[in-house]
Design a protein around this motif. Structure first.
Motif, PDB file in Angstrom:
ATOM      1  N   ASP A 124     -34.250  18.777 -52.177  1.00 22.84           N
ATOM      2  CA  ASP A 124     -33.710  20.030 -51.671  1.00 22.84           C
ATOM      3  C   ASP A 124     -32.415  20.460 -52.329  1.00 22.84           C
ATOM      4  O   ASP A 124     -31.626  21.180 -51.744  1.00 22.84           O
ATOM      5  N   TYR A 372     -20.588  23.892 -59.976  1.00 19.92           N
ATOM      6  CA  TYR A 372     -21.358  22.724 -59.536  1.00 19.92           C
ATOM      7  C   TYR A 372     -21.682  21.696 -60.636  1.00 19.92           C
ATOM      8  O   TYR A 372     -21.502  20.502 -60.444  1.00 19.92           O
ATOM      9  N   SER A 413     -19.454  17.271 -55.230  1.00 18.35           N
ATOM     10  CA  SER A 413     -19.065  18.505 -55.915  1.00 18.35           C
ATOM     11  C   SER A 413     -18.231  19.454 -55.066  1.00 18.35           C
ATOM     12  O   SER A 413     -17.680  20.411 -55.582  1.00 18.35           O
ATOM     13  N   ARG A 435     -19.564   8.961 -49.187  1.00 21.01           N
ATOM     14  CA  ARG A 435     -20.829   9.022 -49.919  1.00 21.01           C
ATOM     15  C   ARG A 435     -21.227   7.646 -50.445  1.00 21.01           C
ATOM     16  O   ARG A 435     -20.411   6.948 -51.033  1.00 21.01           O
ATOM     17  N   ARG A 441     -30.695  10.195 -56.561  1.00 19.24           N
ATOM     18  CA  ARG A 441     -30.838  11.600 -56.200  1.00 19.24           C
ATOM     19  C   ARG A 441     -32.281  11.972 -55.899  1.00 19.24           C
ATOM     20  O   ARG A 441     -32.541  13.011 -55.339  1.00 19.24           O
ATOM     21  N   LYS A 458     -27.020   8.823 -47.508  1.00 19.34           N
ATOM     22  CA  LYS A 458     -26.138   9.264 -48.598  1.00 19.34           C
ATOM     23  C   LYS A 458     -24.731   9.554 -48.098  1.00 19.34           C
ATOM     24  O   LYS A 458     -23.755   9.291 -48.790  1.00 19.34           O
ATOM     25  N   ASP A 475     -18.180  22.959 -49.195  1.00 16.53           N
ATOM     26  CA  ASP A 475     -19.199  22.533 -50.158  1.00 16.53           C
ATOM     27  C   ASP A 475     -19.224  23.551 -51.288  1.00 16.53           C
ATOM     28  O   ASP A 475     -18.752  24.677 -51.132  1.00 16.53           O
ATOM     29  N   ASP A 476     -19.785  23.150 -52.418  1.00 19.12           N
ATOM     30  CA  ASP A 476     -19.773  24.060 -53.576  1.00 19.12           C
ATOM     31  C   ASP A 476     -20.788  25.188 -53.425  1.00 19.12           C
ATOM     32  O   ASP A 476     -20.566  26.298 -53.902  1.00 19.12           O
ATOM     33  N   VAL A 479     -28.074  26.165 -51.282  1.00 19.09           N
ATOM     34  CA  VAL A 479     -29.268  26.569 -52.017  1.00 19.09           C
ATOM     35  C   VAL A 479     -30.387  26.859 -51.010  1.00 19.09           C
ATOM     36  O   VAL A 479     -30.696  27.995 -50.707  1.00 19.09           O
ATOM     37  N   THR A 483     -29.001  20.720 -46.811  1.00 17.39           N
ATOM     38  CA  THR A 483     -27.860  19.796 -46.804  1.00 17.39           C
ATOM     39  C   THR A 483     -26.858  20.233 -45.744  1.00 17.39           C
ATOM     40  O   THR A 483     -26.411  19.428 -44.920  1.00 17.39           O
TER      41      THR A 483
HETATM   42  O1  LIG Z   1     -28.603  23.942 -49.747  1.00 15.67           O
HETATM   43  P1  LIG Z   1     -29.266  22.754 -50.357  1.00 15.67           P
HETATM   44  O2  LIG Z   1     -30.636  23.070 -50.884  1.00 15.67           O
HETATM   45  O3  LIG Z   1     -29.274  21.580 -49.458  1.00 15.67           O
HETATM   46  O4  LIG Z   1     -28.442  22.361 -51.673  1.00 15.67           O
HETATM   47  C1  LIG Z   1     -27.059  22.416 -51.749  1.00 15.67           C
HETATM   48  C2  LIG Z   1     -26.456  21.054 -51.890  1.00 15.67           C
HETATM   49  O5  LIG Z   1     -26.934  20.379 -53.062  1.00 15.67           O
HETATM   50  C3  LIG Z   1     -25.839  19.957 -53.876  1.00 15.67           C
HETATM   51  O6  LIG Z   1     -25.443  18.648 -53.600  1.00 15.67           O
HETATM   52  P2  LIG Z   1     -26.024  17.320 -54.324  1.00 15.67           P
HETATM   53  O7  LIG Z   1     -26.846  16.571 -53.354  1.00 15.67           O
HETATM   54  O8  LIG Z   1     -26.665  17.689 -55.607  1.00 15.67           O
HETATM   55  O9  LIG Z   1     -24.783  16.388 -54.524  1.00 15.67           O
HETATM   56  P3  LIG Z   1     -23.432  16.520 -55.388  1.00 15.67           P
HETATM   57  O10 LIG Z   1     -22.515  17.358 -54.575  1.00 15.67           O
HETATM   58  O11 LIG Z   1     -22.961  15.145 -55.470  1.00 15.67           O
HETATM   59  O12 LIG Z   1     -23.753  17.094 -56.711  1.00 15.67           O
HETATM   60  C4  LIG Z   1     -24.725  20.913 -53.486  1.00 15.67           C
HETATM   61  O13 LIG Z   1     -23.458  20.342 -53.712  1.00 15.67           O
HETATM   62  C5  LIG Z   1     -24.953  21.150 -52.004  1.00 15.67           C
HETATM   63  O14 LIG Z   1     -24.365  20.158 -51.203  1.00 15.67           O
END
Ligand SMILES: O=P(O)(O)OC[C@H]1O[C@H](OP(=O)(O)OP(=O)(O)O)[C@H](O)[C@@H]1O
Ligand SMILES: NC(=O)CC[C@H](N)C(=O)O
Length: 603
Positions: A124, A372, A413, A435, A441, A458, A475-476, A479, A483
């Motif tokens: 996701d 990101y 991120s 984390r 991943r 995680k 959060d960055d 999507v 998450t």
């Molecule tokens: O809305 P979603 O579909 O859930 O996706 C968004 C999430 O995915 C990415 O994290 P990632 O798990 O890649 O971890 P990172 O921050 O360590 O890169 C991003 O930082 C968000 O937390």
């Protein structure tokens, strides 16, 4: 040929056209570019020699597969992107109430929500892209490549590979998984030579199979060539169809392979003009490194969607990499970016030659690299990623303030933006989520009944930091929203009084066609829902995104690609995303054969 080749202002770069009488340049009018072409003083840098002799090709592990009838490939079309219902960026509840994992809260219960249910069985997150590296003139080339790939591992975890050149023979080792899974002492020993290229992959075209792991190597009429590519070609299917009509047989289902075919059929001489000739037919994003028996070539597409930098080691070895973090690791000094539309050739005869052979277009580097993808310790598109994220966090605090006791980040991120937010808000930053770095991943949640297992594995909440507090979570990006919804629940379960989500980017409303494997628009939550509905979905007390205008103002206007936030695509996506074109034969690793049908977006 006057005016065709443009040496850069640095004296290290020289024009081939003016000095090399052996070149047979049959193309009379290559386009002029806007690169600086001011320096008349030219000099050479000559890395250690490679020994010219007859070329051979040696590929270590890749077993080739075969493709069936192209006419079975369905043509697909994609609906235009919809505007989100509400373009505002900030939303909060008048009367914040805990929306924990109660099954009575339908907006937060995934079992009641088909949108979330679909996500639960899928990976996701926004997918990474790819990372490339190229090294010329170092006796430890493949080992340095290996280290650099480790530094770029965050850009792709599906597969990794290195191609080295020794005595005019190309050696290749590729494999699926992480860099540490693919390479061992003995594998690296199979990669001798003083030049090498490497790749870490996250697929955008062609599924996650061994046959699609780069670098690719091919023999053509005059020798061998290896290529590593970061980006995605939007006219890949059209090019492939044309090539197949002309009799080309493809080994992989990756867009990158068309580049090798175009090089092979080009009539240009010398070799780098074949590359230029091939690149002129490509549309979309490509930061690529090529290796031949005697050359390393780096190319960046005319918009410069994806990053590519150049550095040099103390011994004079020239290094190209997707991000400066790779240069830092192998002690190569950052010199500059490969410019959009630029071709840099490194060989023993001419040293480093910089040519501006591709049409010069408006630069459109991907803004999401700063949000990101890239590591915060990298300098990308000439800007520090750390500084960008920190400032974005500060801007977010100004644009979307909220009464709170603590600011926490969604690691990794979201961390730097959270630091910026906390500093601007004058509120302590604390580590409210820990984390685990041991969870891959690609983790797949075992079942819907234990649906938070994945995120709990995680990310673990720190009760001491959260209990009884009004918490801002930075959060960055969001999507699909899965998450965020899980994190909000975790934090509330740990006793937080209020949870305020702050997102250090605008809502994502469009898929990326330039090398990021974002989901189709119907899976992007902000393409389906306005901010208030997203807030309800994730269950936070308030939610705010960074306004697009603020992001643009900070990044410096339109000199970036914002397509995923605006839906305005600098290069129109001609072909839909095709992950499986040509996957007729299973290599035993992906566990599935899709019989060659492309996967249509569901809208
Ligand atoms: O809305 P979603 O579909 O859930 O996706 C968004 C999430 O995915 C990415 O994290 P990632 O798990 O890649 O971890 P990172 O921050 O360590 O890169 C991003 O930082 C968000 O937390
Ligand atoms: N993410 C990328 O840059 C992918 C490169 C290439 N399009 C592939 O799918 O292998």
């Amino acid at each position: 040929m006057a005016g065709v080749f443009c040496p850069l202002s640095s004296s290290k770069f020289r024009s081939l056209s003016s000095t090399n009488p052996t070149l047979h340049l049959s193309k009379p009018h290559l386009p002029a570019t806007a690169f600086p072409c001011s320096s008349p003083s030219l000099s050479k840098t000559c890395p250690p020699a490679l020994h010219p002799s007859k070329a051979h090709l040696s590929s270590a592990t890749l077993s080739r597969t075969h493709k069936a009838n192209p006419s079975r490939i369905r043509a697909l079309s994609q609906n235009p992107l919809e505007e989100p219902e509400n373009p505002s960026y900030f939303c909060e509840t008048e009367n914040p109430s805990p929306k924990s994992s109660s099954p009575n809260n339908p907006s937060h219960d995934s079992s009641q929500n088909p949108f979330l249910q679909r996500q639960l069985v899928e990976d996701d997150h926004p997918r990474e892209e790819c990372g490339v590296v190229g090294i010329y003139g170092d006796p430890e080339a493949s080992r340095l490549c290996y280290l650099a790939l480790h530094a770029l591992q965050h850009r792709g975890q599906e597969g990794a590979g290195i191609v080295s050149v020794n005595n005019n023979v190309l050696h290749s080792v590729t494999g699926t998984g992480l860099v540490s899974d693919v390479f061992s002492q003995s594998k690296l020993a199979q990669l001798p030579g003083s030049s090498a290229i490497g790749h870490v992959r996250y697929s955008t075209a062609g599924s996650s199979m061994l046959k699609n792991v780069q670098p690719f190597v091919a023999g053509y009429r005059f020798g061998s060539v290896g290529v590593a590519h970061n980006g995605n070609l939007v006219n890949y299917r059209t090019l492939r169809d044309t090539l197949e009509d002309q009799g080309s047989i493809f080994n992989t289902s990756s867009d990158t392979e068309v580049v090798l075919h175009l090089i092979a059929i080009s009539k240009e001489r010398p070799f780098f003009l074949r590359i230029v000739n091939a690149c002129k037919q490509l549309e979309g994003a490509y930061s690529m490194v090529f290796i031949t028996e005697d050359k390393l070539v780096a190319v960046r597409d005319p918009h410069g969607f994806r990053p590519l930098v150049m550095g040099r080691r103390e011994n004079g070895a020239v290094v190209f990499a997707s991000e400066t973090c790779a240069l830092d690791l192998i002690e190569a000094k950052y010199e500059r970016e490969v410019n959009p539309g630029e071709v840099i050739i490194v060989d023993n005869a001419e040293g480093v030659s910089s040519l501006c052979l591709l049409p010069h277009r408006e630069p459109k580097p991907c803004v999401f690299e700063h949000i990101y993808f890239s590591l915060p310790n990298s300098v990308v598109f000439g800007k520090s990623v750390y500084k960008s994220r920190y400032t974005i966090g500060q801007i977010l605090a100004k644009e979307a303030p909220v009464e709170c006791d603590v600011v926490i980040a969604v690691p990794d991120s979201g961390v730097v933006a959270a630091l910026g937010y906390a500093a601007m808000a004058g509120v302590p930053f604390q580590q409210g989520l820990i984390r685990s770095h041991y969870v891959g991943r690609t983790f797949i949640e075992p079942s819907q009944r234990i649906r938070d297992f994945g995120v709990k594995l995680k990310l673990a909440p720190v009760r001491d930091v959260l209990e009884g507090k009004r918490v801002v979570v930075v959060d960055d990006s969001i999507v699909r929203g899965t998450t965020s919804s899980k994190i909000v629940r975790l934090i509330k379960e740990a006793g937080a009084k209020e949870v305020h989500m702050r997102i250090a980017s605008p809502p994502i409303i469009g898929s990326c066609f330039y090398g990021v494997d974002t989901p189709s628009p119907d899976e992007l939550i902000s393409n389906k829902m306005n901010v208030e509905k997203v807030r309800e979905f994730i269950g936070s007390d308030s939610l705010a995104f960074l306004p697009l205008e603020s992001l643009k103002k900070f990044m410096g206007g339109s000199e970036f690609c914002y397509a995923c936030f605006s839906g305005d695509y600098p290069v129109p996506p001609r072909d839909v995303k095709i992950k499986h074109l040509g996957d007729f034969v299973d290599d035993g690793l992906s566990g599935k054969v899709d019989e060659g049908w492309t996967h249509a977006p569901s809208n």
